[in-house]
Every structure is written in C-alpha cells, then in structure tokens.
Design a protein around this motif. Structure first.
Motif, PDB file in Angstrom:
ATOM      1  N   ALA A   1      -6.908  15.778  -7.964  1.00 52.64           N
ATOM      2  CA  ALA A   1      -7.603  15.837  -9.259  1.00 52.64           C
ATOM      3  C   ALA A   1      -6.714  16.398 -10.359  1.00 52.64           C
ATOM      4  CB  ALA A   1      -8.869  16.682  -9.140  1.00 52.64           C
ATOM      5  N   ALA A   2      -5.720  17.179  -9.981  1.00 51.53           N
ATOM      6  CA  ALA A   2      -4.871  17.831 -10.982  1.00 51.53           C
ATOM      7  C   ALA A   2      -3.661  16.994 -11.380  1.00 51.53           C
ATOM      8  CB  ALA A   2      -4.422  19.200 -10.452  1.00 51.53           C
ATOM      9  N   LEU A   3      -3.390  15.898 -10.697  1.00 45.83           N
ATOM     10  CA  LEU A   3      -2.237  15.050 -11.062  1.00 45.83           C
ATOM     11  C   LEU A   3      -2.337  14.640 -12.531  1.00 45.83           C
ATOM     12  CD1 LEU A   3      -1.891  12.686  -7.948  1.00 45.83           C
ATOM     13  CD2 LEU A   3      -0.372  14.582  -8.598  1.00 45.83           C
ATOM     14  N   ASP A   4      -1.248  14.801 -13.255  1.00 46.27           N
ATOM     15  CA  ASP A   4      -1.317  14.489 -14.687  1.00 46.27           C
ATOM     16  C   ASP A   4      -1.082  12.998 -14.945  1.00 46.27           C
ATOM     17  OD1 ASP A   4       1.413  14.183 -14.464  1.00 46.27           O
ATOM     18  OD2 ASP A   4       1.907  16.025 -15.542  1.00 46.27           O
TER      19      ASP A   4
ATOM     20  N   ALA B   1     -12.116  27.338  -7.511  1.00 42.04           N
ATOM     21  CA  ALA B   1     -11.745  27.119  -8.920  1.00 42.04           C
ATOM     22  C   ALA B   1     -12.601  28.035  -9.785  1.00 42.04           C
ATOM     23  CB  ALA B   1     -11.964  25.666  -9.314  1.00 42.04           C
TER      24      ALA B   1
ATOM     25  N   LEU C   1       7.870  10.889  -4.619  1.00 41.74           N
ATOM     26  CA  LEU C   1       8.020  11.038  -6.066  1.00 41.74           C
ATOM     27  C   LEU C   1       7.874  12.505  -6.442  1.00 41.74           C
ATOM     28  CD1 LEU C   1       5.576   8.216  -7.283  1.00 41.74           C
ATOM     29  CD2 LEU C   1       8.075   8.088  -7.192  1.00 41.74           C
ATOM     30  N   THR C   2       8.484  12.907  -7.531  1.00 34.46           N
ATOM     31  CA  THR C   2       8.232  14.237  -8.082  1.00 34.46           C
ATOM     32  C   THR C   2       6.979  14.135  -8.940  1.00 34.46           C
ATOM     33  OG1 THR C   2      10.581  14.643  -8.133  1.00 34.46           O
ATOM     34  CG2 THR C   2       9.194  16.126  -9.436  1.00 34.46           C
ATOM     35  N   LEU C   3       5.924  14.831  -8.531  1.00 29.16           N
ATOM     36  CA  LEU C   3       4.642  14.745  -9.229  1.00 29.16           C
ATOM     37  C   LEU C   3       4.385  16.045  -9.985  1.00 29.16           C
ATOM     38  CD1 LEU C   3       2.609  13.177  -6.285  1.00 29.16           C
ATOM     39  CD2 LEU C   3       3.493  11.986  -8.303  1.00 29.16           C
ATOM     40  N   SER C   4       3.712  15.937 -11.114  1.00 22.60           N
ATOM     41  CA  SER C   4       3.408  17.145 -11.892  1.00 22.60           C
ATOM     42  C   SER C   4       1.897  17.251 -12.094  1.00 22.60           C
ATOM     43  CB  SER C   4       4.146  17.117 -13.234  1.00 22.60           C
ATOM     44  OG  SER C   4       4.030  15.849 -13.846  1.00 22.60           O
ATOM     45  N   LEU C   5       1.427  18.495 -12.244  1.00 24.86           N
ATOM     46  CA  LEU C   5      -0.011  18.774 -12.302  1.00 24.86           C
ATOM     47  C   LEU C   5      -0.410  19.263 -13.686  1.00 24.86           C
ATOM     48  CD1 LEU C   5      -0.487  20.684  -8.901  1.00 24.86           C
ATOM     49  CD2 LEU C   5      -0.568  18.213  -9.333  1.00 24.86           C
ATOM     50  N   ARG C   6      -1.639  18.944 -14.062  1.00 25.39           N
ATOM     51  CA  ARG C   6      -2.234  19.544 -15.266  1.00 25.39           C
ATOM     52  C   ARG C   6      -2.431  21.037 -15.016  1.00 25.39           C
ATOM     53  NH1 ARG C   6      -4.846  14.594 -17.154  1.00 25.39           N
ATOM     54  NH2 ARG C   6      -5.102  13.333 -15.300  1.00 25.39           N
TER      55      ARG C   6
ATOM     56  N   THR D   1      -7.850  20.907 -14.940  1.00 25.85           N
ATOM     57  CA  THR D   1      -8.297  19.518 -14.918  1.00 25.85           C
ATOM     58  C   THR D   1      -8.980  19.133 -16.239  1.00 25.85           C
ATOM     59  OG1 THR D   1     -10.257  20.314 -13.785  1.00 25.85           O
ATOM     60  CG2 THR D   1      -8.541  19.346 -12.423  1.00 25.85           C
ATOM     61  N   VAL D   2      -9.557  20.112 -16.930  1.00 24.07           N
ATOM     62  CA  VAL D   2     -10.213  19.894 -18.223  1.00 24.07           C
ATOM     63  C   VAL D   2     -10.197  21.260 -18.913  1.00 24.07           C
ATOM     64  CG1 VAL D   2     -12.549  20.302 -17.309  1.00 24.07           C
ATOM     65  CG2 VAL D   2     -12.280  18.833 -19.282  1.00 24.07           C
TER      66      VAL D   2
ATOM     67  N   LYS E   1       3.486   6.918 -13.031  1.00 30.93           N
ATOM     68  CA  LYS E   1       4.696   6.739 -12.211  1.00 30.93           C
ATOM     69  C   LYS E   1       4.327   6.230 -10.814  1.00 30.93           C
ATOM     70  CE  LYS E   1       7.041  10.586 -11.402  1.00 30.93           C
ATOM     71  NZ  LYS E   1       8.003  11.716 -11.602  1.00 30.93           N
TER      72      LYS E   1
ATOM     73  N   VAL F   1       1.283   1.216   5.399  1.00 37.37           N
ATOM     74  CA  VAL F   1       1.272   2.182   4.302  1.00 37.37           C
ATOM     75  C   VAL F   1       2.640   2.840   4.192  1.00 37.37           C
ATOM     76  CG1 VAL F   1       0.205   4.265   3.410  1.00 37.37           C
ATOM     77  CG2 VAL F   1      -1.172   2.646   4.727  1.00 37.37           C
ATOM     78  N   LYS F   2       3.135   2.844   2.957  1.00 36.08           N
ATOM     79  CA  LYS F   2       4.425   3.487   2.683  1.00 36.08           C
ATOM     80  C   LYS F   2       4.157   4.770   1.884  1.00 36.08           C
ATOM     81  CE  LYS F   2       6.623   1.788  -0.798  1.00 36.08           C
ATOM     82  NZ  LYS F   2       7.304   0.878  -1.728  1.00 36.08           N
ATOM     83  N   GLN F   3       4.674   5.897   2.376  1.00 32.05           N
ATOM     84  CA  GLN F   3       4.460   7.142   1.620  1.00 32.05           C
ATOM     85  C   GLN F   3       5.524   7.269   0.534  1.00 32.05           C
ATOM     86  OE1 GLN F   3       3.067  10.517   3.799  1.00 32.05           O
ATOM     87  NE2 GLN F   3       3.821  11.984   2.300  1.00 32.05           N
ATOM     88  N   LEU F   4       5.065   7.400  -0.713  1.00 33.27           N
ATOM     89  CA  LEU F   4       5.999   7.513  -1.835  1.00 33.27           C
ATOM     90  C   LEU F   4       6.621   8.906  -1.849  1.00 33.27           C
ATOM     91  CD1 LEU F   4       3.899   5.869  -4.703  1.00 33.27           C
ATOM     92  CD2 LEU F   4       5.764   4.820  -3.414  1.00 33.27           C
TER      93      LEU F   4
ATOM     94  N   SER G   1       2.286  11.460 -13.899  1.00 32.56           N
ATOM     95  CA  SER G   1       2.440  11.253 -12.451  1.00 32.56           C
ATOM     96  C   SER G   1       1.633  10.052 -11.970  1.00 32.56           C
ATOM     97  CB  SER G   1       1.991  12.501 -11.689  1.00 32.56           C
ATOM     98  OG  SER G   1       2.808  13.583 -12.039  1.00 32.56           O
TER      99      SER G   1
ATOM    100  N   ARG H   1      -7.824  11.420 -11.803  1.00 32.77           N
ATOM    101  CA  ARG H   1      -8.294  11.235 -13.183  1.00 32.77           C
ATOM    102  C   ARG H   1      -7.664   9.967 -13.750  1.00 32.77           C
ATOM    103  NH1 ARG H   1      -9.050  16.029 -16.009  1.00 32.77           N
ATOM    104  NH2 ARG H   1      -8.498  14.904 -17.862  1.00 32.77           N
TER     105      ARG H   1
ATOM    106  N   HIS I   1       0.861  -1.183   0.000  1.00 34.13           N
ATOM    107  CA  HIS I   1       0.000   0.000   0.000  1.00 34.13           C
ATOM    108  C   HIS I   1       0.903   1.241   0.000  1.00 34.13           C
ATOM    109  CE1 HIS I   1      -3.729   2.198   1.899  1.00 34.13           C
ATOM    110  NE2 HIS I   1      -3.049   2.982   1.085  1.00 34.13           N
ATOM    111  N   ALA I   2       0.870   1.961  -1.105  1.00 36.84           N
ATOM    112  CA  ALA I   2       1.661   3.194  -1.215  1.00 36.84           C
ATOM    113  C   ALA I   2       0.715   4.387  -1.223  1.00 36.84           C
ATOM    114  CB  ALA I   2       2.468   3.173  -2.511  1.00 36.84           C
ATOM    115  N   CYS I   3       1.041   5.415  -0.465  1.00 35.47           N
ATOM    116  CA  CYS I   3       0.218   6.632  -0.493  1.00 35.47           C
ATOM    117  C   CYS I   3       1.066   7.814  -0.933  1.00 35.47           C
ATOM    118  CB  CYS I   3      -0.443   6.884   0.863  1.00 35.47           C
ATOM    119  SG  CYS I   3       0.610   7.650   2.105  1.00 35.47           S
TER     120      CYS I   3
END
Lengths: 256, 256
Positions: free
Chosen positions: A173-176, B80, B7-12, B15-16, A182, B2-5, A179, A203, A161-163
């Motif tokens: 909601a904005a994670l592309d 938003a 990671l480098t995350l990127s956003l849109r 959202t639409v 990955k 639970v393991k917290q990742l 991401s 999404r 379980h990864a969070c």
C-alpha cells in the motif's frame, strides 16, 4: 425534562439509492480511499467492515480468512439488503476461489451480487476484448503463481507475469507512484493486449492514465475493475476521475 | 511462469496525509455516507469498522458495546497510527461517557485523538458561543433523559428537549427530510441559542441549511459537529456542501 413528540413521521423508501458493502482486510489502507474517490456519493452508500488478517501474504494465511468473510458480511447493516458486496482482496479471491467467497457472503446477504477483484478483472478483460494479458503482482512468488491458472480457467492467457515478492500488504500500500510505474513498465510484454496490476492494496488507480499513455494499451487494476463492474451493475455513470480505457468504454458504447 | 522483479522501490511517507478511523454500529446507515459526502478525499483516508449491536436503543444495550470499542479500533490498520478515531454513536457516548470511550480506543490507538459526537457537539456550542440549547433526540425517553446532565456537566443549559421515542436506529436512519424538519421545528425553543439534533443515524446534515434559515439560529447535528471538529483538528478547510453556521465560522474568523 424530555417531552416525547407525537408527530406523524414518514420514512424514505431506502436510505440511499444503492448500497455497497465492502469486506476488507483489517490492514487495508487503499480500497476505501479508492472507492471514496471514485464513487458518486449522492447515489451510493459504501459500508465497510474488516476481517482480522495476519501477514505474510501466503496462500495459507489468505485461506484463513474464509470463515470470517460471511460473519463480517452479516455485520454490515444486518437485515438490510445490499445491492453489492465487494470482497476486497485479490489474492485471497484466487486462492479461496470466487465461488467459495460468494457462497460465504450470500449465506449472510442472499440478495446481494458478490464482486471479487478477480471476477471484475476477468469481466473487464472480456469487455475490452483482451485475450493475452501481462500481469504485475506485488505478492510472494508462491502466491502470485496461483493467479495464472485462475486466468487460464477464465479464458485468459497470461503471456508474462512479474511479481515483486512483497510479503506485507502494508508495504504494498505504501509503494509510491514512481515505483508503481517502474514496476508496471517492467511487467508489460509486447504480446499482451492489456496489463493487469493485481492487488487492492496497491494505490494503482492514480497511475493508470499515465501508464496507458506510455504502454499504448489498457491497464486494469483490482479496485478500478471492481468500481467499473459495480457501477455498470448499478446502471450508474463511470467515474470521470482517472479516466482510463475501462471507464471510458461504456459511455462511448452507450451501454450501462 | 512468474518472474520476480529486482527493482529499487520507494515508499510514500504516509499512504494518505491524514487518516481517520470510524467505529460504527453494525446497523449504522448514515455516518459513512455523511463522511463520504463531506470529507476531502485527496487529503483524508476514512477507515471504518463495525461493532455488533442489538436494538432497542436502551442505556443497557448501548453500554454492552463498551468492550468491543477497543477491539474494533485495534482492527483498523493494525500498527498504523490514525490521526483521529471517531466513535459514531451519540447516545452510547453520553451513556458510557466520553472518557471511557476514549480510554478503550487509546488502549488500541495510543496516539489518536478520540472524537465522540457528544464532545464534538459541546465544542461546537462553545465555538458558536451557545449557552442555552434546544435538543431533538430520536431515542426512547429513558435514553434521551441522560443527555441533559451530560450537557449540564459541560456548561450547557438544555432549555427544551423533545424526543421521538424510536427504539430502532434503522428507523431513525430512514426518517425523511420532511419528518426531520417537522421534528426539528417542534423541538426548537425561543430561549435557545441553537438547536442540537442528536444521533449519528439521522440523515440530518442535508436539512441543516433549510433549518438554519427557518429558525434563525445555528443547527448542530452529531456527524456535522464531528466533521467540523475533525477537519479543524487536522487544519483542513471546512466543507462547502451543506454550508451552515458551524462550517462557515472558521473560515470567516481565519482560524484553522
């Protein structure tokens, strides 16, 4: 000068063959979009209402929604029956519990089937004969930790379980796509029969076909499981968009 | 466990690409269905919220919604921006007035364009060079009568106005195609350049192509005018489903 017509008028039996109510967080950017993209709109009407909700996504904040769930369900087509009411929050469903969510909704809509993302995900795992599950959640660790006992109580073993530790559902909601892919790859585990990506805000449906090809196992998401569950309940064909192991199984087995 | 990742995350960016908010009567069976059937869901997200509303559809009951319009608009994706907010009630728009509806919504969503069925219908008439209008309304006569001065104040002459005298918007939503066609034919007038079928509850878009062929003039409905207006504002193509004079004009003229 308005003239009142004196015509014999006739009514449809139902305004649309099937009616689905959505109870959404006011901050939800994703559930309506994923339903709009995957529901057959000639056969199904989707009717939404929102619940006030304040971030961060802690268990206490999630529980605070409970009294509003029934109130907002009652405001979706009052006096009309809905075939299904979907409560569009995975974390609140495992924090509040499916039974209490259903009790609140049925007080307003006694004839409706109540669907939560959690119960739909469990049904999807059972349908795909999954026993060992890898899980990706976007939530804080304290919220995420409550999913594992929920799954265990439904006969599913969470083998990893990864969070992501995100506290605001609008960031989720904005994670592309990059991401999401990955994070999903990092969350998978060799002993898992399937990967569950938890959270209606993500999404995630759009990346399921890519992930299933890369991981070589079924990938289940909150809204995808709910769409599958609801269409199966209504006896309707599964979506052809974002074809995935879950959407494909029913037609291959000839069930409905 | 639970393991917290990490990671480098990127956003849109968004959202639409475009976001539309719908403010609906809790009793509305139709607006979401017609938007679901005619909006391009890859490009547009449609986010709904409902207002408590009690029949009968009298001017006083319609006015009672006013304070809730802004409150429920604020609950659609708080913080938003929405490109468009559509208030999905024609009779309330001409009873309350477009300006007061817009003022309430802009208090919650200051950057949004506010669309009412009434202003969209007027824009559609102007676009189609309509001066003289036949009108069909489902409402009680006392409610219906308030539409004519609204149209006159926007430079449109109502040459005939037929109402059905229905007091419950759920009955309006249940009228079948045959009844809608019969009522529309009875409401038309030889001196009218177009027929306006008022009311977002009426399932009228689906019969527009038939009516235009029979009457030989444009037929405008509340939700159809709003969909046209919103897509034009967003620079998006008009729907191909239920092709009608209004949806066709823009592409023929090469405008957007």
């Amino acid at each position: 000068m308005v003239k009142q017509l004196n015509l014999t008028l006739s009514l449809r039996n139902r305004t649309v063959p099937a009616r689905i109510g959505l109870i959404l967080l006011e901050t939800d950017h994703t559930t309506e979009l994923e339903f709009a993209r995957h529901m057959p709109h000639d056969l199904v009407g989707v009717y939404a209402n929102r619940i006030p909700y304040a971030n961060p996504t802690t268990p206490d904040n999630l529980k605070r929604m409970t009294p509003m769930i029934g109130e907002r369900a009652a405001q979706i087509l009052p006096e009309a029956d809905l075939d299904v009411v979907y409560y569009g929050c995975t974390s609140a469903s495992f924090v509040i519990g499916d039974d209490l969510v259903a009790e609140n909704i049925r007080a307003a809509k006694p004839t409706s089937i109540v669907v939560t993302p959690t119960l739909a995900a469990v049904a999807a795992c059972q349908h795909l004969a999954v026993s060992n599950l890898a899980v990706l959640t976007p939530y804080l660790a304290e919220t995420s930790a409550l999913l594992d006992p929920y799954m265990a109580s439904n006969g599913l073993c969470v083998v990893s379980h990864a969070c992501l530790g995100i506290e605001d559902d609008r960031i989720m909601a904005a994670l592309d796509d990059k991401s999401l892919i990955k994070a999903a790859e990092a969350a998978d585990h060799p002993e898992a029969d399937a990967l569950f990506i938890s959270c209606t805000a993500l999404r995630a449906i759009e990346v399921v076909p890519i992930l299933e090809a890369r991981l070589g196992k079924p990938v289940i998401t909150s809204n995808q499981a709910a769409i599958w569950y609801i269409l199966r309940h209504l006896g309707l064909p599964q979506p052809t968009r974002n074809a995935c192991d879950l959407f494909r199984t029913l037609s291959e087995l000839g069930q409905h």
